[in-house]
Design a protein around this motif. Sequence first.
Motif, short mmCIF file in Angstrom:
data_model
loop_
_atom_site.label_atom_id
_atom_site.label_comp_id
_atom_site.label_asym_id
_atom_site.label_seq_id
_atom_site.Cartn_x
_atom_site.Cartn_y
_atom_site.Cartn_z
N UNK A 217 0.82 -1.20 0.00
CA UNK A 217 0.00 0.00 0.00
C UNK A 217 0.86 1.26 0.00
N UNK A 218 2.10 1.14 0.44
CA UNK A 218 2.98 2.31 0.53
C UNK A 218 3.94 2.41 -0.66
N UNK A 219 3.97 1.39 -1.52
CA UNK A 219 4.88 1.41 -2.67
C UNK A 219 4.27 2.19 -3.82
N UNK A 220 5.17 2.75 -4.65
CA UNK A 220 4.70 3.58 -5.75
C UNK A 220 5.50 3.35 -7.03
N UNK A 221 6.35 2.34 -7.05
CA UNK A 221 7.10 2.06 -8.28
C UNK A 221 6.21 1.27 -9.23
N UNK A 222 6.42 1.39 -10.53
CA UNK A 222 5.59 0.65 -11.49
C UNK A 222 5.85 -0.85 -11.39
N UNK A 223 4.77 -1.63 -11.17
CA UNK A 223 4.93 -3.07 -10.99
C UNK A 223 4.08 -3.88 -11.94
N UNK A 224 3.45 -3.22 -12.91
CA UNK A 224 2.74 -3.94 -13.94
C UNK A 224 1.44 -4.59 -13.49
N UNK A 225 0.91 -5.43 -14.36
CA UNK A 225 -0.39 -6.05 -14.14
C UNK A 225 -0.42 -7.37 -14.90
N UNK A 226 -1.19 -8.34 -14.42
CA UNK A 226 -1.38 -9.61 -15.11
C UNK A 226 -2.86 -9.77 -15.43
N UNK A 227 -3.15 -9.84 -16.71
CA UNK A 227 -4.52 -10.08 -17.18
C UNK A 227 -5.52 -9.07 -16.62
N UNK A 228 -5.05 -7.85 -16.33
CA UNK A 228 -5.94 -6.81 -15.85
C UNK A 228 -6.42 -6.99 -14.43
N UNK A 230 -4.93 -6.34 -11.55
CA UNK A 230 -4.65 -5.18 -10.70
C UNK A 230 -5.67 -4.09 -10.93
N UNK A 231 -6.00 -3.83 -12.18
CA UNK A 231 -7.00 -2.83 -12.50
C UNK A 231 -8.37 -3.22 -11.97
N UNK A 232 -8.70 -4.50 -12.05
CA UNK A 232 -10.01 -4.99 -11.63
C UNK A 232 -10.17 -4.95 -10.12
N UNK A 233 -9.14 -5.34 -9.39
CA UNK A 233 -9.26 -5.48 -7.94
C UNK A 233 -8.74 -4.28 -7.16
N UNK A 234 -7.88 -3.48 -7.79
CA UNK A 234 -7.25 -2.38 -7.07
C UNK A 234 -6.08 -2.82 -6.22
#
Length: 264
Positions: A217-228, A230-234
């Motif tokens: 929750x405190x990290x801010x570096x780009x870590x990508x996503x798998x099959x969307x 991260x976008x779906x769940x937050x």
Amino acid sequence: MYPEILRIGSFSLNTYGLLLAIAFLAALFVAARLAERDGLPRERIYDLGLWMLLAAIVGSKILMLLTEPSYRENPWHLFSLDFLRSGGVFYGGFIAAVITGYLLVRHYELPWWKTADAFAPGIALGQAIGRQGCFAAGCCWGRPTTLPWGVRFTEQAHELTGVPTEEYLHPTQLYESFAALALFLLLLWFYRRKRFDGQIILLYATLYAVIRFVIEFFRDDPRGDIAGLTTLTGLSTSQLISLFVGIGASLLLVLRWRRAAHPS
């Protein structure tokens, strides 16, 4: 934050690489000592450690490939010096090392849970040292903060990792380093008092999952996503993996605890 310890001509000794090597040696030393104490052959532990290290490197790169759009869109970067020098994703390395370790333990005819227990404290110690290397390099950085322990990274770190330098950030590398050190000490304490084989590795997996889930929750570096997902769940990829690993490990821990308390 000192990405380089020294430079002689074109040769440079990177802090991250040095600390990563120290982390591996320290983890292997602890695992060998604990394994020998439990009657396991030290030579086999060294063999296991080396093969698991190689598996961890490959696994961390594979998960980074799956989560980082830049590598998916430009697969030839797999063979670049930048890809070889980058650290990868820890959970990818951890999962690959566990699978490799399990297969080799079966091949060497060693007891799986007892061997895994011997490795668990060393893994935590290795993380504690390795995350200090992340802090020195400037990778895995945190969100902006006004807290008094916020840190600003150098331009040299920015050139290496892209870490922002214009504001103070959460030192998430240190958060995990200190948490992993505390976990290492806790696991050692439990190791001397364990009730059943498998207790230490499952305790590690459960507690580290909680630690990683919170720190994300405190990290801010780009870590990508798998099959969307991260976008779906937050949630980040590491948080999603932490959920599965933490729940699975805690369930196994309870089952084995009950079996030890009420043997059939």
